[in-house]
Write a protein that holds these residues in place. Structure first.
Motif, PDB file in Angstrom:
ATOM      1  N   VAL A   9      13.442 152.332  80.862  1.00 26.09           N
ATOM      2  CA  VAL A   9      12.197 152.711  81.513  1.00 26.09           C
ATOM      3  C   VAL A   9      11.232 151.545  81.725  1.00 26.09           C
ATOM      4  CG1 VAL A   9      12.294 155.122  80.761  1.00 26.09           C
ATOM      5  CG2 VAL A   9      11.171 153.417  79.302  1.00 26.09           C
ATOM      6  N   HIS A  10      11.504 150.404  81.091  1.00 17.28           N
ATOM      7  CA  HIS A  10      10.577 149.284  81.250  1.00 17.28           C
ATOM      8  C   HIS A  10      11.301 147.960  81.021  1.00 17.28           C
ATOM      9  CE1 HIS A  10       6.322 148.058  81.576  1.00 17.28           C
ATOM     10  NE2 HIS A  10       6.787 146.948  81.014  1.00 17.28           N
ATOM     11  N   GLY A  11      10.886 146.947  81.765  1.00 21.30           N
ATOM     12  CA  GLY A  11      11.380 145.594  81.561  1.00 21.30           C
ATOM     13  C   GLY A  11      12.309 145.121  82.657  1.00 21.30           C
ATOM     14  N   ILE A  75       8.412 152.810  84.438  1.00 18.81           N
ATOM     15  CA  ILE A  75       8.540 154.227  84.786  1.00 18.81           C
ATOM     16  C   ILE A  75       7.479 155.071  84.079  1.00 18.81           C
ATOM     17  CG2 ILE A  75      10.199 156.170  84.817  1.00 18.81           C
ATOM     18  CD1 ILE A  75      10.983 153.841  86.595  1.00 18.81           C
ATOM     19  N   LEU A  76       6.498 154.444  83.460  1.00 22.14           N
ATOM     20  CA  LEU A  76       5.509 155.187  82.678  1.00 22.14           C
ATOM     21  C   LEU A  76       4.870 156.323  83.472  1.00 22.14           C
ATOM     22  CD1 LEU A  76       4.235 155.285  79.868  1.00 22.14           C
ATOM     23  CD2 LEU A  76       2.406 153.857  80.741  1.00 22.14           C
ATOM     24  N   GLU A  77       4.562 156.070  84.725  1.00 25.79           N
ATOM     25  CA  GLU A  77       3.914 157.084  85.561  1.00 25.79           C
ATOM     26  C   GLU A  77       4.776 158.343  85.721  1.00 25.79           C
ATOM     27  OE1 GLU A  77       2.120 157.418  90.092  1.00 25.79           O
ATOM     28  OE2 GLU A  77       2.455 155.454  89.210  1.00 25.79           O
ATOM     29  N   ASP A  78       6.083 158.180  85.750  1.00 22.41           N
ATOM     30  CA  ASP A  78       6.990 159.321  85.924  1.00 22.41           C
ATOM     31  C   ASP A  78       7.814 159.622  84.673  1.00 22.41           C
ATOM     32  OD1 ASP A  78       6.067 159.699  88.461  1.00 22.41           O
ATOM     33  OD2 ASP A  78       7.861 158.962  89.477  1.00 22.41           O
ATOM     34  N   LEU A  79       7.374 159.128  83.527  1.00 22.17           N
ATOM     35  CA  LEU A  79       8.108 159.342  82.282  1.00 22.17           C
ATOM     36  C   LEU A  79       8.276 160.822  81.969  1.00 22.17           C
ATOM     37  CD1 LEU A  79       9.396 157.662  79.994  1.00 22.17           C
ATOM     38  CD2 LEU A  79       7.280 158.012  78.709  1.00 22.17           C
ATOM     39  N   HIS A  80       7.269 161.609  82.299  1.00 16.85           N
ATOM     40  CA  HIS A  80       7.335 163.053  82.027  1.00 16.85           C
ATOM     41  C   HIS A  80       8.513 163.713  82.759  1.00 16.85           C
ATOM     42  CE1 HIS A  80       5.131 162.810  85.797  1.00 16.85           C
ATOM     43  NE2 HIS A  80       5.362 164.100  85.990  1.00 16.85           N
ATOM     44  N   ARG A 107       3.222 150.658  72.763  1.00 17.28           N
ATOM     45  CA  ARG A 107       2.043 151.517  72.546  1.00 17.28           C
ATOM     46  C   ARG A 107       1.792 152.431  73.747  1.00 17.28           C
ATOM     47  NH1 ARG A 107      -0.198 147.163  70.009  1.00 17.28           N
ATOM     48  NH2 ARG A 107      -1.187 146.425  71.904  1.00 17.28           N
ATOM     49  N   ALA A 108       1.915 151.885  74.950  1.00 17.57           N
ATOM     50  CA  ALA A 108       1.672 152.683  76.163  1.00 17.57           C
ATOM     51  C   ALA A 108       2.667 153.838  76.270  1.00 17.57           C
ATOM     52  CB  ALA A 108       1.752 151.786  77.398  1.00 17.57           C
ATOM     53  N   TYR A 109       3.945 153.546  76.068  1.00 10.40           N
ATOM     54  CA  TYR A 109       4.961 154.595  76.163  1.00 10.40           C
ATOM     55  C   TYR A 109       4.838 155.603  75.017  1.00 10.40           C
ATOM     56  CZ  TYR A 109       7.271 152.564  80.173  1.00 10.40           C
ATOM     57  OH  TYR A 109       7.553 152.114  81.446  1.00 10.40           O
ATOM     58  N   ARG A 110       4.502 155.114  73.816  1.00  4.87           N
ATOM     59  CA  ARG A 110       4.313 156.018  72.676  1.00  4.87           C
ATOM     60  C   ARG A 110       3.168 156.988  72.960  1.00  4.87           C
ATOM     61  NH1 ARG A 110       7.641 157.678  69.356  1.00  4.87           N
ATOM     62  NH2 ARG A 110       6.897 159.571  70.302  1.00  4.87           N
ATOM     63  N   GLU A 128      -5.039 154.369  82.411  1.00  7.19           N
ATOM     64  CA  GLU A 128      -5.589 153.657  81.257  1.00  7.19           C
ATOM     65  C   GLU A 128      -4.489 153.206  80.283  1.00  7.19           C
ATOM     66  OE1 GLU A 128      -8.171 155.554  77.831  1.00  7.19           O
ATOM     67  OE2 GLU A 128      -9.280 155.502  79.725  1.00  7.19           O
ATOM     68  N   TRP A 129      -3.402 153.970  80.195  1.00  5.11           N
ATOM     69  CA  TRP A 129      -2.309 153.633  79.288  1.00  5.11           C
ATOM     70  C   TRP A 129      -1.667 152.290  79.661  1.00  5.11           C
ATOM     71  CZ3 TRP A 129       0.284 159.069  79.890  1.00  5.11           C
ATOM     72  CH2 TRP A 129      -0.508 160.027  79.241  1.00  5.11           C
ATOM     73  N   LEU A 130      -1.729 151.934  80.927  1.00  4.57           N
ATOM     74  CA  LEU A 130      -1.108 150.692  81.396  1.00  4.57           C
ATOM     75  C   LEU A 130      -2.063 149.498  81.445  1.00  4.57           C
ATOM     76  CD1 LEU A 130       1.308 151.595  84.334  1.00  4.57           C
ATOM     77  CD2 LEU A 130       1.837 150.325  82.265  1.00  4.57           C
ATOM     78  N   ALA A 131      -3.323 149.706  81.126  1.00  8.89           N
ATOM     79  CA  ALA A 131      -4.332 148.648  81.276  1.00  8.89           C
ATOM     80  C   ALA A 131      -3.963 147.388  80.508  1.00  8.89           C
ATOM     81  CB  ALA A 131      -5.702 149.168  80.849  1.00  8.89           C
ATOM     82  N   GLU A 132      -3.606 147.513  79.241  1.00  6.69           N
ATOM     83  CA  GLU A 132      -3.271 146.347  78.428  1.00  6.69           C
ATOM     84  C   GLU A 132      -1.999 145.669  78.930  1.00  6.69           C
ATOM     85  OE1 GLU A 132      -4.013 143.535  75.473  1.00  6.69           O
ATOM     86  OE2 GLU A 132      -5.299 145.109  76.270  1.00  6.69           O
ATOM     87  N   VAL A 133      -1.021 146.471  79.336  1.00  6.55           N
ATOM     88  CA  VAL A 133       0.237 145.926  79.862  1.00  6.55           C
ATOM     89  C   VAL A 133      -0.049 145.110  81.127  1.00  6.55           C
ATOM     90  CG1 VAL A 133       2.501 146.495  80.829  1.00  6.55           C
ATOM     91  CG2 VAL A 133       1.611 147.804  78.881  1.00  6.55           C
ATOM     92  N   ARG A 134      -0.852 145.646  82.009  1.00  3.88           N
ATOM     93  CA  ARG A 134      -1.175 144.938  83.258  1.00  3.88           C
ATOM     94  C   ARG A 134      -1.893 143.611  82.983  1.00  3.88           C
ATOM     95  NH1 ARG A 134       0.288 148.041  87.438  1.00  3.88           N
ATOM     96  NH2 ARG A 134       0.022 150.292  87.344  1.00  3.88           N
TER      97      ARG A 134
END
Length: 154
Positions: A9-11, A75-80, A107-110, A128-134
């Motif tokens: 889902v990421h990377g 894929i965080l936006e569509d993880l659900h 942390r964002a995915y958790r 907001e969950w992706l702010a730190e990642v961005r």
């Protein structure tokens, strides 16, 4: 029979692997032999003639040559949707990333997973969950859905 499913889902994604040391062989053929492995820290890239704006990281280790994707999957936006589909395990590929970056991604995915599990009906993705990642994301590597929504042409 029940089969468990894992989805990255990421990377970055390994888009090509050869058990041979292709770069070292090429350099030796050019008369410029390289000592040791061409590891991740060397900063080598493959650039195609048709897509000069995309850089594909390339490195070699004891397992051979690895060419990685030019973008990072996110894929965080569509993880659900993956959780609704019953995916059992999510893979976050942290290769070539700093510990700080990887911690922010986990942390964002958790946070997203916990929010969904707490109340699936009220679940809503938060940018907001992706702010730190961005903030930590390499500006030369875009976050994208990768091949999740691309039409496959054979």
């Amino acid at each position: 029979m029940k089969v468990e499913a894992q989805v990255q889902v990421h990377g970055m994604t390994n888009i090509y692997h050869s058990k041979r040391s292709l770069v070292q062989s090429y350099m030796a053929h050019q008369g410029r032999p390289v000592e040791g492995h061409l590891g991740k820290e060397r900063g080598l890239f493959l650039i195609e003639a048709e897509r000069r704006d995309e850089k594909f990281p390339i490195y070699e280790d004891i397992n051979g040559t690895h060419i990685m994707s030019s973008e990072d999957i996110c894929i965080l936006e569509d993880l659900h949707l993956l959780m609704e589909a019953g995916v059992h395990s999510f893979k976050i590929e942290g290769m070539l990333k700093s510990l700080t970056y990887n911690e922010a991604v986990v942390r964002a995915y958790r946070t997203a997973i916990d929010s969904y599990v707490a109340d699936a009906d009220a679940y809503a993705f938060s940018e907001e969950w992706l702010a730190e990642v961005r903030k930590l994301q390499d500006p030369e590597r875009e976050l994208s859905f990768g091949f999740f929504y691309k039409e496959q042409v054979y």
